[in-house]
Write a protein that holds these residues in place. Structure first.
Motif, PDB file in Angstrom:
ATOM      1  N   LEU A  89     -13.562  41.855 -14.152  1.00  0.00           N
ATOM      2  CA  LEU A  89     -13.702  43.248 -13.760  1.00  0.00           C
ATOM      3  C   LEU A  89     -12.388  43.965 -14.054  1.00  0.00           C
ATOM      4  N   VAL A  90     -12.478  45.212 -14.484  1.00  0.00           N
ATOM      5  CA  VAL A  90     -11.293  46.039 -14.676  1.00  0.00           C
ATOM      6  C   VAL A  90     -11.190  46.966 -13.477  1.00  0.00           C
ATOM      7  N   VAL A  91      -9.994  47.066 -12.895  1.00  0.00           N
ATOM      8  CA  VAL A  91      -9.761  47.938 -11.755  1.00  0.00           C
ATOM      9  C   VAL A  91      -8.751  49.004 -12.171  1.00  0.00           C
ATOM     10  N   VAL A  92      -9.140  50.262 -11.993  1.00  0.00           N
ATOM     11  CA  VAL A  92      -8.272  51.392 -12.316  1.00  0.00           C
ATOM     12  C   VAL A  92      -7.855  52.036 -11.001  1.00  0.00           C
ATOM     13  N   ARG A  93      -6.558  52.095 -10.757  1.00  0.00           N
ATOM     14  CA  ARG A  93      -6.018  52.758  -9.556  1.00  0.00           C
ATOM     15  C   ARG A  93      -5.552  54.148  -9.959  1.00  0.00           C
ATOM     16  N   THR A  94      -5.927  55.142  -9.174  1.00  0.00           N
ATOM     17  CA  THR A  94      -5.583  56.525  -9.480  1.00  0.00           C
ATOM     18  C   THR A  94      -4.863  57.155  -8.296  1.00  0.00           C
ATOM     19  N   HIS A  95      -4.415  58.377  -8.508  1.00  0.00           N
ATOM     20  CA  HIS A  95      -3.887  59.152  -7.391  1.00  0.00           C
ATOM     21  C   HIS A  95      -5.059  59.493  -6.471  1.00  0.00           C
ATOM     22  N   PRO A  96      -4.812  59.701  -5.182  1.00  0.00           N
ATOM     23  CA  PRO A  96      -5.906  59.993  -4.240  1.00  0.00           C
ATOM     24  C   PRO A  96      -6.794  61.145  -4.710  1.00  0.00           C
ATOM     25  N   GLY A  97      -8.100  60.910  -4.619  1.00  0.00           N
ATOM     26  CA  GLY A  97      -9.083  61.916  -4.987  1.00  0.00           C
ATOM     27  C   GLY A  97      -9.384  62.020  -6.469  1.00  0.00           C
ATOM     28  N   SER A  98      -8.716  61.245  -7.306  1.00  0.00           N
ATOM     29  CA  SER A  98      -8.858  61.376  -8.760  1.00  0.00           C
ATOM     30  C   SER A  98      -9.858  60.408  -9.381  1.00  0.00           C
ATOM     31  N   ALA A  99     -10.259  59.386  -8.663  1.00  0.00           N
ATOM     32  CA  ALA A  99     -11.103  58.348  -9.254  1.00  0.00           C
ATOM     33  C   ALA A  99     -12.414  58.879  -9.837  1.00  0.00           C
ATOM     34  N   PRO A 100     -13.143  59.782  -9.163  1.00  0.00           N
ATOM     35  CA  PRO A 100     -14.401  60.250  -9.770  1.00  0.00           C
ATOM     36  C   PRO A 100     -14.208  60.917 -11.134  1.00  0.00           C
ATOM     37  N   ALA A 101     -13.168  61.717 -11.277  1.00  0.00           N
ATOM     38  CA  ALA A 101     -12.928  62.384 -12.563  1.00  0.00           C
ATOM     39  C   ALA A 101     -12.553  61.385 -13.654  1.00  0.00           C
ATOM     40  N   ILE A 102     -11.741  60.404 -13.315  1.00  0.00           N
ATOM     41  CA  ILE A 102     -11.337  59.386 -14.288  1.00  0.00           C
ATOM     42  C   ILE A 102     -12.555  58.548 -14.692  1.00  0.00           C
ATOM     43  N   ALA A 103     -13.365  58.148 -13.717  1.00  0.00           N
ATOM     44  CA  ALA A 103     -14.567  57.361 -14.015  1.00  0.00           C
ATOM     45  C   ALA A 103     -15.510  58.148 -14.919  1.00  0.00           C
ATOM     46  N   ARG A 104     -15.644  59.438 -14.663  1.00  0.00           N
ATOM     47  CA  ARG A 104     -16.499  60.280 -15.496  1.00  0.00           C
ATOM     48  C   ARG A 104     -15.980  60.321 -16.934  1.00  0.00           C
ATOM     49  N   ALA A 105     -14.660  60.423 -17.101  1.00  0.00           N
ATOM     50  CA  ALA A 105     -14.068  60.430 -18.446  1.00  0.00           C
ATOM     51  C   ALA A 105     -14.338  59.106 -19.158  1.00  0.00           C
ATOM     52  N   ILE A 106     -14.241  58.005 -18.421  1.00  0.00           N
ATOM     53  CA  ILE A 106     -14.535  56.694 -19.017  1.00  0.00           C
ATOM     54  C   ILE A 106     -16.006  56.634 -19.424  1.00  0.00           C
ATOM     55  N   ASP A 107     -16.896  57.120 -18.559  1.00  0.00           N
ATOM     56  CA  ASP A 107     -18.323  57.136 -18.882  1.00  0.00           C
ATOM     57  C   ASP A 107     -18.612  58.012 -20.104  1.00  0.00           C
ATOM     58  N   LEU A 108     -17.990  59.193 -20.161  1.00  0.00           N
ATOM     59  CA  LEU A 108     -18.233  60.110 -21.281  1.00  0.00           C
ATOM     60  C   LEU A 108     -17.677  59.585 -22.600  1.00  0.00           C
ATOM     61  N   ALA A 109     -16.662  58.702 -22.527  1.00  0.00           N
ATOM     62  CA  ALA A 109     -16.108  58.105 -23.744  1.00  0.00           C
ATOM     63  C   ALA A 109     -17.117  57.168 -24.408  1.00  0.00           C
ATOM     64  N   ARG A 110     -18.133  56.761 -23.666  1.00  0.00           N
ATOM     65  CA  ARG A 110     -19.203  55.893 -24.183  1.00  0.00           C
ATOM     66  C   ARG A 110     -18.644  54.685 -24.935  1.00  0.00           C
ATOM     67  N   LEU A 111     -17.696  54.016 -24.297  1.00  0.00           N
ATOM     68  CA  LEU A 111     -17.121  52.806 -24.881  1.00  0.00           C
ATOM     69  C   LEU A 111     -18.177  51.714 -24.868  1.00  0.00           C
ATOM     70  N   PRO A 112     -18.472  51.095 -26.005  1.00  0.00           N
ATOM     71  CA  PRO A 112     -19.513  50.072 -26.024  1.00  0.00           C
ATOM     72  C   PRO A 112     -19.152  48.866 -25.165  1.00  0.00           C
ATOM     73  N   GLU A 113     -17.870  48.703 -24.858  1.00  0.00           N
ATOM     74  CA  GLU A 113     -17.421  47.580 -24.048  1.00  0.00           C
ATOM     75  C   GLU A 113     -17.665  47.797 -22.562  1.00  0.00           C
ATOM     76  N   VAL A 114     -18.057  49.024 -22.158  1.00  0.00           N
ATOM     77  CA  VAL A 114     -18.241  49.355 -20.743  1.00  0.00           C
ATOM     78  C   VAL A 114     -19.716  49.318 -20.373  1.00  0.00           C
ATOM     79  N   LEU A 115     -20.033  48.484 -19.392  1.00  0.00           N
ATOM     80  CA  LEU A 115     -21.394  48.446 -18.870  1.00  0.00           C
ATOM     81  C   LEU A 115     -21.599  49.585 -17.887  1.00  0.00           C
ATOM     82  N   GLY A 116     -20.583  49.876 -17.061  1.00  0.00           N
ATOM     83  CA  GLY A 116     -20.679  50.973 -16.102  1.00  0.00           C
ATOM     84  C   GLY A 116     -19.438  51.067 -15.246  1.00  0.00           C
ATOM     85  N   THR A 117     -19.347  52.146 -14.464  1.00  0.00           N
ATOM     86  CA  THR A 117     -18.219  52.364 -13.565  1.00  0.00           C
ATOM     87  C   THR A 117     -18.717  52.688 -12.166  1.00  0.00           C
ATOM     88  N   ILE A 118     -17.886  52.364 -11.182  1.00  0.00           N
ATOM     89  CA  ILE A 118     -18.116  52.759  -9.792  1.00  0.00           C
ATOM     90  C   ILE A 118     -16.795  53.314  -9.288  1.00  0.00           C
TER      91      ILE A 118
END
Length: 154
Positions: A89-118
């Motif tokens: 599993l990959v864990v991304v730590r962000t500044h408080p309150g930023s995780a949803p926006a970062i996860a959305r950017a990862i999802d929108l990048a449509r990386l074939p290596e990514v199954l999904g984000t939470i």
């Protein structure tokens, strides 16, 4: 010894100039340009550049680098504190309150290596499509958000 920025510029220039299919080909092209690099350094450079291998109609593949990172990713770069991986599993730590926006950017990048984000408030779990890709995916995400490779663990 060229600076990391100069080396990355050379890597991007070489990829844009011709069809580079493997890291070995890229290392040889760099050497012909007078730039020595290790495979590990090249791998980190490719991640920082957002390079990816794309399939060709003839069944082959080659590297491609974006001309410019998407503006939404650039705007979010300062919000990622750390990217780590435990091999599953990959864990991304962000500044408080930023995780949803970062996860959305990862999802929108449509990386074939990514199954999904939470995403939570300051932590994102990124599920790789395949277990063997986990560490490479962590490096790729770190590169997207310009997190120094030394911040990678696991």
């Amino acid at each position: 010894m060229p600076s990391p920025a100069r080396r990355r510029d050379a890597v991007a220039r070489l990829i844009r100039a011709g069809r580079i299919s493997t890291q070995e080909e890229l290392l040889l092209a760099l050497a012909r340009s007078g730039i020595q690099a290790t495979q590990a350094t090249l791998s980190r450079d490719l991640a920082r550049l957002g390079a990816r291998r794309v399939s060709t109609p003839d069944g082959g593949a080659h590297y491609e680098v974006p001309d410019e990172p998407p503006s939404e990713v650039v705007a979010l770069r300062g919000l990622v504190a750390r990217v780590s991986s435990n091999g599953a599993l990959v864990v991304v730590r962000t500044h408080p309150g930023s995780a949803p926006a970062i996860a959305r950017a990862i999802d929108l990048a449509r990386l074939p290596e990514v199954l999904g984000t939470i995403a939570g408030d300051d932590t994102i779990f990124v599920a790789p499509a395949r277990e063997k890709q986990c560490r490479a995916l962590a490096k790729q995400i770190a590169g997207m958000f310009a997190v120094e490779p030394s911040a990678l663990t696991g």
